[in-house]
Motif scaffolding. Structure first.
Motif, PDB file in Angstrom:
ATOM      1  N   MET A 195       0.833  -1.194   0.243  1.00  0.00           N
ATOM      2  CA  MET A 195      -0.106   0.215   0.123  1.00  0.00           C
ATOM      3  C   MET A 195       0.925   1.226  -0.165  1.00  0.00           C
ATOM      4  SD  MET A 195      -3.384   1.176   2.220  1.00  0.00           S
ATOM      5  CE  MET A 195      -2.449   0.987   3.887  1.00  0.00           C
ATOM      6  N   VAL A 196       0.574   2.001  -0.788  1.00  0.00           N
ATOM      7  CA  VAL A 196       1.341   3.463  -0.770  1.00  0.00           C
ATOM      8  C   VAL A 196       0.883   4.401   0.358  1.00  0.00           C
ATOM      9  CG1 VAL A 196       1.259   5.596  -2.178  1.00  0.00           C
ATOM     10  CG2 VAL A 196       0.701   3.413  -3.351  1.00  0.00           C
ATOM     11  N   GLN A 197       2.082   4.782   0.958  1.00  0.00           N
ATOM     12  CA  GLN A 197       1.911   5.548   2.386  1.00  0.00           C
ATOM     13  C   GLN A 197       1.619   7.069   1.803  1.00  0.00           C
ATOM     14  OE1 GLN A 197       2.513   4.195   5.338  1.00  0.00           O
ATOM     15  NE2 GLN A 197       2.438   2.212   4.047  1.00  0.00           N
ATOM     16  N   ARG A 198       1.037   7.530   2.808  1.00  0.00           N
ATOM     17  CA  ARG A 198       0.562   9.068   2.703  1.00  0.00           C
ATOM     18  C   ARG A 198       1.962   9.625   2.529  1.00  0.00           C
ATOM     19  NH1 ARG A 198      -3.565  12.397   3.580  1.00  0.00           N
ATOM     20  NH2 ARG A 198      -4.835  10.554   4.501  1.00  0.00           N
ATOM     21  N   PRO A 199       2.070  10.829   1.681  1.00  0.00           N
ATOM     22  CA  PRO A 199       3.409  11.258   1.586  1.00  0.00           C
ATOM     23  C   PRO A 199       3.656  12.377   2.735  1.00  0.00           C
ATOM     24  CG  PRO A 199       1.855  12.263  -0.052  1.00  0.00           C
ATOM     25  CD  PRO A 199       1.025  11.126   0.742  1.00  0.00           C
ATOM     26  N   ALA A 200       4.992  12.365   3.012  1.00  0.00           N
ATOM     27  CA  ALA A 200       5.477  13.306   4.019  1.00  0.00           C
ATOM     28  C   ALA A 200       5.327  14.738   3.534  1.00  0.00           C
ATOM     29  CB  ALA A 200       6.855  13.120   4.632  1.00  0.00           C
ATOM     30  N   SER A 201       5.521  15.799   4.410  1.00  0.00           N
ATOM     31  CA  SER A 201       5.232  17.096   3.890  1.00  0.00           C
ATOM     32  C   SER A 201       6.252  17.453   3.006  1.00  0.00           C
ATOM     33  CB  SER A 201       5.074  18.031   5.226  1.00  0.00           C
ATOM     34  OG  SER A 201       6.174  18.111   6.048  1.00  0.00           O
ATOM     35  N   GLU A 202       7.551  16.932   3.382  1.00  0.00           N
ATOM     36  CA  GLU A 202       8.673  17.218   2.394  1.00  0.00           C
ATOM     37  C   GLU A 202       8.807  16.781   1.109  1.00  0.00           C
ATOM     38  OE1 GLU A 202       9.971  13.899   4.851  1.00  0.00           O
ATOM     39  OE2 GLU A 202       9.129  15.697   5.559  1.00  0.00           O
ATOM     40  N   GLU A 203       7.639  15.916   0.759  1.00  0.00           N
ATOM     41  CA  GLU A 203       7.501  15.216  -0.679  1.00  0.00           C
ATOM     42  C   GLU A 203       6.666  16.042  -1.507  1.00  0.00           C
ATOM     43  OE1 GLU A 203       6.615  11.009  -0.616  1.00  0.00           O
ATOM     44  OE2 GLU A 203       7.247  11.117   1.398  1.00  0.00           O
ATOM     45  N   TYR A 204       6.406  17.281  -1.325  1.00  0.00           N
ATOM     46  CA  TYR A 204       5.592  18.109  -2.400  1.00  0.00           C
ATOM     47  C   TYR A 204       5.632  19.513  -1.657  1.00  0.00           C
ATOM     48  CZ  TYR A 204       2.302  17.086   1.525  1.00  0.00           C
ATOM     49  OH  TYR A 204       1.494  17.341   2.877  1.00  0.00           O
ATOM     50  N   ASN A 205       5.350  20.425  -2.604  1.00  0.00           N
ATOM     51  CA  ASN A 205       5.106  21.916  -2.316  1.00  0.00           C
ATOM     52  C   ASN A 205       3.887  21.972  -1.416  1.00  0.00           C
ATOM     53  OD1 ASN A 205       4.089  24.580  -2.689  1.00  0.00           O
ATOM     54  ND2 ASN A 205       4.761  24.741  -4.592  1.00  0.00           N
ATOM     55  N   PRO A 206       4.083  22.748  -0.377  1.00  0.00           N
ATOM     56  CA  PRO A 206       3.135  23.007   0.635  1.00  0.00           C
ATOM     57  C   PRO A 206       1.912  23.611   0.109  1.00  0.00           C
ATOM     58  CG  PRO A 206       5.094  24.112   1.473  1.00  0.00           C
ATOM     59  CD  PRO A 206       5.303  23.675  -0.002  1.00  0.00           C
TER      60      PRO A 206
ATOM     61  N   PRO B 151       5.957  -0.492  -9.685  1.00  0.00           N
ATOM     62  CA  PRO B 151       6.226  -1.223  -8.505  1.00  0.00           C
ATOM     63  C   PRO B 151       6.198  -0.271  -7.367  1.00  0.00           C
ATOM     64  CG  PRO B 151       7.998  -0.446 -10.064  1.00  0.00           C
ATOM     65  CD  PRO B 151       6.861  -0.080 -10.667  1.00  0.00           C
ATOM     66  N   ALA B 152       6.236  -1.067  -6.315  1.00  0.00           N
ATOM     67  CA  ALA B 152       6.199  -0.234  -4.752  1.00  0.00           C
ATOM     68  C   ALA B 152       7.127   0.536  -4.778  1.00  0.00           C
ATOM     69  CB  ALA B 152       6.052  -1.158  -3.726  1.00  0.00           C
ATOM     70  N   SER B 153       8.352   0.408  -5.246  1.00  0.00           N
ATOM     71  CA  SER B 153       9.539   1.248  -5.027  1.00  0.00           C
ATOM     72  C   SER B 153       9.512   2.609  -5.869  1.00  0.00           C
ATOM     73  CB  SER B 153      10.686   0.474  -5.417  1.00  0.00           C
ATOM     74  OG  SER B 153      10.723   0.393  -6.660  1.00  0.00           O
ATOM     75  N   ALA B 154       8.615   2.777  -6.867  1.00  0.00           N
ATOM     76  CA  ALA B 154       8.284   3.835  -7.709  1.00  0.00           C
ATOM     77  C   ALA B 154       7.714   4.808  -6.970  1.00  0.00           C
ATOM     78  CB  ALA B 154       7.510   3.584  -9.194  1.00  0.00           C
ATOM     79  N   PHE B 155       6.871   4.551  -5.882  1.00  0.00           N
ATOM     80  CA  PHE B 155       6.130   5.604  -5.267  1.00  0.00           C
ATOM     81  C   PHE B 155       7.025   6.557  -4.246  1.00  0.00           C
ATOM     82  CE2 PHE B 155       2.851   2.662  -6.531  1.00  0.00           C
ATOM     83  CZ  PHE B 155       1.871   3.436  -6.757  1.00  0.00           C
TER      84      PHE B 155
ATOM     85  N   THR C  29       6.100  10.621  -6.343  1.00  0.00           N
ATOM     86  CA  THR C  29       5.422   9.966  -7.135  1.00  0.00           C
ATOM     87  C   THR C  29       3.797   9.716  -6.257  1.00  0.00           C
ATOM     88  OG1 THR C  29       6.886   8.633  -8.335  1.00  0.00           O
ATOM     89  CG2 THR C  29       4.717   7.814  -8.323  1.00  0.00           C
ATOM     90  N   ALA C  30       3.974   9.285  -4.865  1.00  0.00           N
ATOM     91  CA  ALA C  30       2.946   9.038  -3.942  1.00  0.00           C
ATOM     92  C   ALA C  30       2.191  10.514  -3.852  1.00  0.00           C
ATOM     93  CB  ALA C  30       3.543   8.559  -2.528  1.00  0.00           C
TER      94      ALA C  30
END
Length: 170
Positions: A1-12, A130-134, A147-148
């Motif tokens: 399952m794809v984990q919810r992205p952490a705040s540093e993974e995207y523009n606020p 693949p799971a790693s791509a997220f 990606t996530a």
């Protein structure tokens, strides 16, 4: 399952969308959303498609078209990031996209077909990764983005606009 992205993974800026997405499998969330929006579209009378709740606001048809256009753009970004492409991807002007569309001339059926085609493509893309791509990251609009995060942005963006549609248009 794809984990919810952490705040540093995207523009606020995108937190408003990501925060709307409930916990759980993002692919299942996107499937459920598809059913919800299609049911909503089936209930919209043709004469309501060009309704605007205020001057200068998008019509119902333009809002639905915007949801599909944005998903298409975000899904393309997701593909690039998921494949390891670190080429910086520019932003896009949503108002320009709507201004250069003819969504007000579309039928409910054509808007629904467009939305379903885009969502089917997004789901197919996500299911084949693949799971790693997220966890991969690329540069989107000048910001590191995973990606996530892009998958969550797609889901949250739709939730945001469906809420607006229900509250202000229908």
């Amino acid at each position: 399952m794809v984990q919810r992205p952490a705040s540093e993974e995207y523009n606020p800026y995108f937190a408003v969308y990501i925060d709307r997405v409930p916990d759980g499998d993002i692919v299942e969330q996107l499937r459920r959303q598809q059913s919800t929006l299609v049911e909503l579209l089936d209930a919209i009378p043709s004469e309501k498609l060009t309704y605007r709740y205020a001057p200068g606001k998008w019509s119902v048809a333009q809002l639905i078209g915007h949801i599909a256009d944005t998903e298409r753009v975000m899904s393309y970004r997701l593909l690039r990031v998921a494949r390891g492409d670190r080429t910086p991807l520019p932003g896009f002007d949503q108002d320009l996209f709507v201004a250069n569309s003819n969504f007000d001339e579309w039928t409910v059926g054509s808007l629904k077909d467009e939305y379903e085609a885009v969502r089917k493509s997004t789901l197919s893309l996500l299911q084949g990764l693949p799971a790693s791509a997220f966890a991969f990251r690329g540069v989107v609009g000048g910001n590191e983005t995973s990606t996530a995060a892009l998958a969550y942005i797609i889901a949250g963006h739709e939730l945001h606009h469906v809420d607006i549609l229900r509250r202000l248009y229908l």
